[in-house]
Design an enzyme around this catalytic site. Sequence first.
Site, PDB file in Angstrom:
ATOM      1  N   ASP A 156      39.667  36.648  27.417  1.00 58.89           N
ATOM      2  CA  ASP A 156      38.215  36.453  27.294  1.00 58.89           C
ATOM      3  C   ASP A 156      37.532  37.746  26.864  1.00 58.89           C
ATOM      4  O   ASP A 156      36.517  38.143  27.433  1.00 58.89           O
ATOM      5  CB  ASP A 156      37.630  35.935  28.615  1.00 58.89           C
ATOM      6  N   ARG A 160      30.128  40.563  26.426  1.00 57.81           N
ATOM      7  CA  ARG A 160      29.591  40.211  27.756  1.00 57.81           C
ATOM      8  C   ARG A 160      30.546  40.633  28.869  1.00 57.81           C
ATOM      9  O   ARG A 160      30.155  40.783  30.026  1.00 57.81           O
ATOM     10  CB  ARG A 160      29.322  38.696  27.832  1.00 57.81           C
ATOM     11  N   ASN A 161      31.819  40.817  28.537  1.00 55.75           N
ATOM     12  CA  ASN A 161      32.827  41.203  29.534  1.00 55.75           C
ATOM     13  C   ASN A 161      33.207  42.668  29.443  1.00 55.75           C
ATOM     14  O   ASN A 161      34.272  43.079  29.910  1.00 55.75           O
ATOM     15  CB  ASN A 161      34.071  40.317  29.387  1.00 55.75           C
ATOM     16  N   ASP A 174      34.637  42.901  34.106  1.00 57.05           N
ATOM     17  CA  ASP A 174      33.553  41.979  34.448  1.00 57.05           C
ATOM     18  C   ASP A 174      33.838  41.437  35.847  1.00 57.05           C
ATOM     19  O   ASP A 174      34.868  41.770  36.436  1.00 57.05           O
ATOM     20  CB  ASP A 174      33.468  40.841  33.414  1.00 57.05           C
TER      21      ASP A 174
HETATM   22  C1  LIG Z   1      37.203  33.300  38.022  1.00 56.51           C
HETATM   23  C2  LIG Z   1      37.323  34.167  36.807  1.00 56.51           C
HETATM   24  C3  LIG Z   1      37.340  33.615  35.539  1.00 56.51           C
HETATM   25  C4  LIG Z   1      37.440  34.479  34.438  1.00 56.51           C
HETATM   26  C5  LIG Z   1      37.498  35.857  34.589  1.00 56.51           C
HETATM   27  N1  LIG Z   1      37.468  36.348  35.842  1.00 56.51           N
HETATM   28  C6  LIG Z   1      37.484  37.631  36.278  1.00 56.51           C
HETATM   29  N2  LIG Z   1      37.494  38.717  35.403  1.00 56.51           N
HETATM   30  C7  LIG Z   1      38.467  39.641  35.342  1.00 56.51           C
HETATM   31  O1  LIG Z   1      39.434  39.657  36.046  1.00 56.51           O
HETATM   32  C8  LIG Z   1      38.207  40.681  34.256  1.00 56.51           C
HETATM   33  N3  LIG Z   1      39.100  41.791  34.289  1.00 56.51           N
HETATM   34  C9  LIG Z   1      40.320  41.647  33.646  1.00 56.51           C
HETATM   35  O2  LIG Z   1      40.625  40.595  33.095  1.00 56.51           O
HETATM   36  C10 LIG Z   1      41.270  42.843  33.618  1.00 56.51           C
HETATM   37  S1  LIG Z   1      40.335  44.281  33.219  1.00 56.51           S
HETATM   38  C11 LIG Z   1      39.177  44.226  34.521  1.00 56.51           C
HETATM   39  C12 LIG Z   1      38.722  45.417  35.143  1.00 56.51           C
HETATM   40  C13 LIG Z   1      37.782  45.346  36.168  1.00 56.51           C
HETATM   41  C14 LIG Z   1      37.276  44.098  36.575  1.00 56.51           C
HETATM   42  C15 LIG Z   1      37.728  42.918  35.955  1.00 56.51           C
HETATM   43  C16 LIG Z   1      38.675  42.983  34.931  1.00 56.51           C
HETATM   44  C17 LIG Z   1      37.399  37.583  37.670  1.00 56.51           C
HETATM   45  C18 LIG Z   1      37.337  38.687  38.597  1.00 56.51           C
HETATM   46  C19 LIG Z   1      37.844  38.513  39.886  1.00 56.51           C
HETATM   47  C20 LIG Z   1      37.767  39.552  40.801  1.00 56.51           C
HETATM   48  C21 LIG Z   1      37.192  40.774  40.449  1.00 56.51           C
HETATM   49  C22 LIG Z   1      36.679  40.934  39.152  1.00 56.51           C
HETATM   50  C23 LIG Z   1      36.746  39.894  38.230  1.00 56.51           C
HETATM   51  N4  LIG Z   1      37.340  36.291  38.052  1.00 56.51           N
HETATM   52  C24 LIG Z   1      37.375  35.556  36.952  1.00 56.51           C
END
Ligand SMILES: Cc1cccn2c(NC(=O)CN3C(=O)CSc4ccccc43)c(-c3ccccc3)nc12
Length: 302
Positions: A156, A160-161, A174
């Site tokens: 994703d 926005r992320n 995000d």
């Molecule tokens: C439920 C859900 C759907 C789509 C993306 N979701 C995320 N999004 C990520 O996991 C986004 N994300 C990476 O994908 C890896 S890089 C990175 C660094 C710091 C923070 C995030 C990150 C979460 C979520 C969970 C706990 C804490 C934070 C974020 N839940 C979701």
Amino acid sequence: SVIKEIPASSVSLIRELGEGAFGKVSLCSWKVKDNESDFLVAVKTLKETGNELKKDFEREAELLSTFDHPNIVSFYGVSTDSTDYMMVFEYMNLGDLNNFLRNRGPDAKYLSPFRSRRDSETSEIEELTTTDLLSIAVQIAAGVEYLTSQHFVHRDLATRNCLVADKLTVKIGDFGMSRDLYSTDYYMIGGNTMLPVRWLPPESIIYRKFTIYSDVWSFGIVLWEIFTHGKQPWYELSNKEVLDHIQKNIVLEKPNECPDIVYKLMLDCWTQDPQDRIPIVALRNDLKTLHEKSFNLDSTNS
Ligand SMILES: Cc1cccn2c(NC(=O)CN3C(=O)CSc4ccccc43)c(-c3ccccc3)nc12
């Protein structure tokens, strides 16, 4: 990797930053050590949860604690000693990159009265130069390159992320609330999955295939977002029409202010065959070179 346990008592609420279906994010101050000053952090609080969501929480925290890169939002640890489970992150004071680009785009001066062009005491928000836009692109490319090196597929990638802090620092990260806050960027397919179709290649939409190559496609769309100052890809089309365009190999046009050489890199991300797409390492190197040279590159000669 061992996840740091942060006592809830050392974290105090300043204000809420956002709310989603699964939880909320707050700006907090964290007293790391008694003799040290407080530290601003972004805290994601999981709403009262069943043990299913608690397992997800642990898995997410486990994964996030393995990442360590200047262009990935830092994860400091968890707090599970209170009723609500919390995840503690680095605080990025300028918010998400999509809003940041829109507020500093060419049409911003007509949109929001908060920026008075004249008096300088308001937070002086200057328009972004081509050099700034390339710097943003290089930083995200470096983050994607790191995730790819960790064999992590993001699925994703979008402005926005990504989050922004002072000195035009940009990081991927995000809080899982984009489907709530940016719902028009997602399309409900197959009855229960919301997909960011405007950011996805044909194989992800048709076969649900997500790879490091589909992340490269999405990065190309992120480049387009950056050089349109945060426009929605295919904003003139409905979701159905977008699906049709993508499956017919129709790609986005060059944004007005975008140098030809940057658009060429976008096109290298949008090949039909995933294996033909430019590797993220080459993308980052090419963007780095353009950024270094760009102090005299404007959008006319390119
Ligand atoms: C439920 C859900 C759907 C789509 C993306 N979701 C995320 N999004 C990520 O996991 C986004 N994300 C990476 O994908 C890896 S890089 C990175 C660094 C710091 C923070 C995030 C990150 C979460 C979520 C969970 C706990 C804490 C934070 C974020 N839940 C979701």
